[in-house]
Design an enzyme around this catalytic site. Structure first.
Site, PDB file in Angstrom:
ATOM      1  CB  SER A 195      -0.943   0.020   1.198  1.00 30.76           C
ATOM      2  OG  SER A 195      -1.999  -0.870   0.964  1.00 30.76           O
ATOM      3  CE  LYS A 220      -3.705   0.616  -1.254  1.00 34.10           C
ATOM      4  NZ  LYS A 220      -4.437   0.108  -0.072  1.00 34.10           N
ATOM      5  CE1 TYR A 276      -4.824  -1.233  -4.416  1.00 36.21           C
ATOM      6  CE2 TYR A 276      -5.224  -3.602  -4.409  1.00 36.21           C
ATOM      7  CZ  TYR A 276      -5.009  -2.423  -3.722  1.00 36.21           C
ATOM      8  OH  TYR A 276      -4.971  -2.423  -2.352  1.00 36.21           O
ATOM      9  CE1 TYR A 325      -4.759   1.479   4.423  1.00 34.86           C
ATOM     10  CE2 TYR A 325      -3.210   0.298   5.818  1.00 34.86           C
ATOM     11  CZ  TYR A 325      -3.606   0.755   4.582  1.00 34.86           C
ATOM     12  OH  TYR A 325      -2.834   0.475   3.502  1.00 34.86           O
ATOM     13  CB  VAL A 370      -0.041  -5.911   4.178  1.00 37.48           C
ATOM     14  CG1 VAL A 370      -1.290  -5.329   4.803  1.00 37.48           C
ATOM     15  CG2 VAL A 370      -0.199  -6.137   2.696  1.00 37.48           C
TER      16      VAL A 370
HETATM   17  N1  GLN Z   1      -2.334  -5.302  -1.935  1.00 37.56           N
HETATM   18  C1  GLN Z   1      -2.819  -5.219  -0.598  1.00 37.56           C
HETATM   19  C2  GLN Z   1      -4.320  -5.385  -0.546  1.00 37.56           C
HETATM   20  O1  GLN Z   1      -4.972  -4.880  -1.378  1.00 37.56           O
HETATM   21  C3  GLN Z   1      -2.417  -3.898  -0.014  1.00 37.56           C
HETATM   22  C4  GLN Z   1      -2.953  -3.697   1.395  1.00 37.56           C
HETATM   23  C5  GLN Z   1      -1.993  -2.966   2.298  1.00 37.56           C
HETATM   24  O2  GLN Z   1      -0.795  -2.905   2.070  1.00 37.56           O
HETATM   25  N2  GLN Z   1      -2.503  -2.472   3.390  1.00 37.56           N
HETATM   26  O3  GLN Z   1      -4.865  -6.017   0.301  1.00 37.56           O
END
Ligand code: GLN
Length: 309
Positions: free
Chosen positions: A64, A67, A191, A243, A261
């Site tokens: 993420s 992003k 994505y 988050y 993650v």
């Molecule tokens: N690719 C992961 C997902 O969509 C990214 C989530 C994350 O890093 N928090 O679940």
């Protein structure tokens, strides 16, 4: 050894010795194979001094954290029109929550939760074949990270393609509200692949430098975004980058940050430094457990919290 390098080395030793490492993400099977004992950190200050420690040159899955960079690209493409597609408020919900999306008619709260990132990716895909859109994102990361070797980990991407049922649900749900312009599979494919970009702490900290210095890499002099845009991206990182753990991160670390993650965190000390840490074990909100603790220690010792000493 510089003071900064000394602090970084001490933090690495302290983190290496800890037994509480959090839990490695397993819902993307390929990520479950990562060594939970890994720990890396890279700090690059305004002058370009680099302090590194541990596994700072081992590439990991940025997930993420990508992003932040897709948001930067999408803002470059459509400007403030992006905000009709995605909100700017913290979600207070897990990154892959569906329930909030139903209450809010498929309009994601912010660009960093999964639904919001899918809306951002949709904007980047428009007018392109998925392969071209992905190439654009990857080249942007290679440019910012100043390394043409930065690549997508295809095994991680394939692993999430196979098992990303929750993201598939989010994307289909948004499509039912007409919130995605492109085919659901195209958006998801791009994505999953941009989440699977692999970078080291050193490359990631390099890539984040424009955010620490008013939109411009102070060493190359190359401008990436206008100062007000860098400021706003930092604001979103502070309020939404972790988050439902964003409040806790601001409370403890006091810097704009974005987690993934894969266990990475990119943190920005405005005017001072770009910082990347990596420790694969996560806390219950899906943020790097020791990564956060290391950043807390670093900002405390250097007085770098944006809220003061
Ligand atoms: N690719 C992961 C997902 O969509 C990214 C989530 C994350 O890093 N928090 O679940």
């Amino acid at each position: 050894m510089s003071d900064l390098q000394e602090i970084v080395s001490e933090i690495v030793d302290a983190m290496r010795a800890r037994e509480d490492r959090g839990e490695v993400a397993t819902y993307i099977p390929e990520l479950a194979r990562v060594d939970p004992g890994a720990f890396g950190i890279a700090v690059i200050d305004r002058e370009g001094n680099v302090a590194v420690g541990g596994d700072a040159d081992t590439p990991f899955s940025i997930q993420s954290i990508s992003k932040v960079f897709t948001l930067t690209l999408a803002l470059g493409k459509v400007g403030d029109r992006l905000w009709s597609r995605v909100g700017r408020e913290p979600s207070g919900s897990p990154f892959n929550s569906i329930v909030q999306l139903e209450r809010e008619q498929g309009l994601p709260r912010n660009p960093f939760i999964n639904a919001g990132a899918l809306a951002v990716t949709d904007v980047i895909v428009s007018g392109h074949q998925p392969r071209e859109a992905l190439g654009e994102i990857l080249r942007f990361m290679q440019f910012l990270g100043q390394d043409g070797a930065i690549a997508i980990d295809q095994a991680v991407a394939a692993s999430e393609q196979r098992t990303g049922f929750r993201n598939r649900a989010l994307a289909n749900y948004m499509k039912s509200f007409d919130r995605l312009d492109n085919a659901v599979d195209f958006v998801l494919g791009v994505y999953f692949h941009h989440c699977a970009i692999a970078m080291s702490c050193r490359q990631l900290a390099t890539a984040g430098r424009f955010l620490a210095h008013l939109g411009r890499n102070p060493e190359t002099g190359l401008s990436v975004v206008q100062p007000d845009r860098a400021r706003r991206i930092n604001a979103l990182m502070l309020t939404c980058g972790h988050y439902d753990g964003s409040g806790e991160f601001a409370f403890r670390v006091g810097l704009p940050g974005k987690s993934g993650v894969g266990g990475g965190i990119l943190a920005i000390a405005p005017g001072k430094a770009s910082i990347a840490v990596w420790s694969p074990g996560l806390d219950p909100s899906g943020n790097s457990h020791l990564g956060r603790i290391a950043l807390e220690e670093l900002t405390r010792r250097l007085g770098w919290s944006i809220f003061g000493m």
